[in-house]
Design a protein around this motif. Structure first.
Motif, PDB file in Angstrom:
ATOM      1  N   LEU A 128       7.974   4.700  -9.358  1.00  0.00           N
ATOM      2  CA  LEU A 128       8.895   5.367  -8.443  1.00  0.00           C
ATOM      3  C   LEU A 128       9.889   4.307  -7.992  1.00  0.00           C
ATOM      4  CD1 LEU A 128       9.865   7.652  -6.651  1.00  0.00           C
ATOM      5  CD2 LEU A 128       7.936   7.224  -5.127  1.00  0.00           C
ATOM      6  N   LEU A 131      14.188   6.160  -3.625  1.00  0.00           N
ATOM      7  CA  LEU A 131      14.231   7.395  -2.852  1.00  0.00           C
ATOM      8  C   LEU A 131      15.546   7.422  -2.081  1.00  0.00           C
ATOM      9  CD1 LEU A 131      12.934   9.907  -1.390  1.00  0.00           C
ATOM     10  CD2 LEU A 131      12.115   8.270   0.328  1.00  0.00           C
ATOM     11  N   LEU A 156      14.482  11.499  -5.869  1.00  0.00           N
ATOM     12  CA  LEU A 156      13.696  10.348  -6.305  1.00  0.00           C
ATOM     13  C   LEU A 156      14.049   9.987  -7.734  1.00  0.00           C
ATOM     14  CD1 LEU A 156      11.672  12.461  -4.564  1.00  0.00           C
ATOM     15  CD2 LEU A 156      10.232  10.426  -4.683  1.00  0.00           C
ATOM     16  N   VAL A 158      12.525   8.302 -10.964  1.00  0.00           N
ATOM     17  CA  VAL A 158      11.211   7.977 -11.514  1.00  0.00           C
ATOM     18  C   VAL A 158      11.408   7.429 -12.919  1.00  0.00           C
ATOM     19  CG1 VAL A 158       8.914   8.847 -12.039  1.00  0.00           C
ATOM     20  CG2 VAL A 158      10.208   9.831 -10.136  1.00  0.00           C
ATOM     21  N   VAL A 168       5.090  14.234 -13.944  1.00  0.00           N
ATOM     22  CA  VAL A 168       4.796  14.207 -12.512  1.00  0.00           C
ATOM     23  C   VAL A 168       4.298  15.588 -12.107  1.00  0.00           C
ATOM     24  CG1 VAL A 168       5.775  13.922 -10.216  1.00  0.00           C
ATOM     25  CG2 VAL A 168       6.503  12.415 -12.071  1.00  0.00           C
ATOM     26  N   LEU A 171       4.199  15.681  -5.469  1.00  0.00           N
ATOM     27  CA  LEU A 171       4.995  14.775  -4.644  1.00  0.00           C
ATOM     28  C   LEU A 171       4.584  14.990  -3.188  1.00  0.00           C
ATOM     29  CD1 LEU A 171       7.371  12.848  -4.013  1.00  0.00           C
ATOM     30  CD2 LEU A 171       8.890  14.832  -4.201  1.00  0.00           C
ATOM     31  N   LEU A 246       3.408   9.906  -5.727  1.00  0.00           N
ATOM     32  CA  LEU A 246       3.488  10.790  -6.891  1.00  0.00           C
ATOM     33  C   LEU A 246       2.131  10.873  -7.578  1.00  0.00           C
ATOM     34  CD1 LEU A 246       6.805   9.657  -8.647  1.00  0.00           C
ATOM     35  CD2 LEU A 246       6.454  11.732  -7.313  1.00  0.00           C
ATOM     36  N   ILE A 255       1.536   4.845  -7.654  1.00  0.00           N
ATOM     37  CA  ILE A 255       2.895   5.368  -7.805  1.00  0.00           C
ATOM     38  C   ILE A 255       3.380   5.774  -6.423  1.00  0.00           C
ATOM     39  CG2 ILE A 255       4.402   6.851  -9.167  1.00  0.00           C
ATOM     40  CD1 ILE A 255       2.103   7.360 -11.038  1.00  0.00           C
ATOM     41  N   THR A 256       3.679   4.763  -5.611  1.00  0.00           N
ATOM     42  CA  THR A 256       4.057   4.993  -4.229  1.00  0.00           C
ATOM     43  C   THR A 256       5.227   4.109  -3.837  1.00  0.00           C
ATOM     44  OG1 THR A 256       2.520   3.316  -3.396  1.00  0.00           O
ATOM     45  CG2 THR A 256       1.687   5.573  -3.572  1.00  0.00           C
TER      46      THR A 256
END
Length: 279
Positions: A128, A131, A156, A158, A168, A171, A246, A255-256
């Protein structure tokens, strides 16, 4: 965009049949000088190239040298096979987004005898990367986005830096964001992701992220809902923190992204927000 990777092995002597695979999936031993191990930029005599394109393996072949093409997954199970008709020099194998990651063996056979084999690694590596508040980038929102969606949703970026596709599937926003993702999303198995293929604003089941590509993913849970901004401004003061997470079809950890959020109040009835990624 395609992701080309191949390790070609031209075998000069046939070895024992691969255990646990159907008849005809036989291994081949290399020649005494170590065989002909090609680099990713090389090409085999029969299996001339292997590309990962979207959700498919795209294979180029020498014509009239094999009559069957098999793909074996990392556990040794047959993943797919194709009959190769006379004159055919191209075939594709559907990979999808829920395959087991790892090294796959691709075998070209003729009359059930191995002619040439190559390996390809399919493994997603998702990140990720960014944002953004949709209200600050309205031109990058999906077509048909309403003013209320632009005010409340997030964009976002990705990126899949791996060698295989993934998708994905969820979320989530947690912490001091104006409107954290409600627990009902998990209870009802809702993704919280906007579905660009649905004209009614429904959640997407998943969003595909091909190998070596960056895809924009849009929230669909109103995490920056304006009506909640003033409430947060009054309750937590100037600064807070929130986390974006995610989930995917593959078990990819961490995945943050973590962000600081600043609630800036000019007066008792006006509060705006700013976000910044934590160091």
């Amino acid at each position: 965009m395609t992701n080309k990777q191949k390790t070609i092995h031209r075998r000069t002597a046939l070895g024992s049949i691969l255990a646990g695979i159907i008849a005809g999936l036989a291994g081949c031993t290399s020649s005494g000088d170590g065989g002909d191990d090609r680099s990713a930029d090389g090409a085999g005599d029969v299996i001339q190239s292997v590309d990962v394109d979207g959700l498919e393996l795209v294979i180029e072949l020498e014509r009239d040298t094999i009559d069957q093409f098999n793909v074996v997954d990392p556990s040794g199970e047959l993943f797919a096979k194709r009959a190769i008709e006379s004159g055919v020099s191209h075939t594709t194998i559907e990979v999808g987004t829920d395959y087991p990651p790892g090294e796959y063996e691709l075998l070209g056979l003729n009359d059930d005898e191995p002619v040439e084999t190559t390996t390809v690694t399919l493994e997603p590596d998702l990140e990720l990367t960014e944002l953004r508040l949709a209200r600050e980038y309205p031109e990058e929102m999906y077509e048909g986005a309403s003013d209320s969606q632009i005010d409340a949703e997030a964009i976002l970026s990705v990126t899949n830096q791996g060698t295989g596709p993934t998708a994905v599937t969820a979320l989530r926003f947690e912490g001091d964001v104006p409107f954290p993702t409600h627990e009902s999303y998990d209870e009802n198995n809702e993704s919280g992701i906007y579905d660009p293929e649905n004209d009614f604003g429904a959640d997407a089941d998943s969003i595909t992220i091909p190998a070596d590509e960056t895809v924009l993913v849009y929230s669909n849970s109103l995490p920056f809902l304006p009506v909640n901004v003033q409430t947060k401004c009054n309750s937590i003061g100037r600064d807070g923190r929130f986390t974006v997470h995610l989930s995917t079809t593959h078990n990819i950890a961490n995945i943050t992204l973590e962000y600081l959020i600043h609630y800036l109040s000019a007066d008792s009835e006006d509060c705006v927000i700013e976000i910044e990624e934590t160091a």
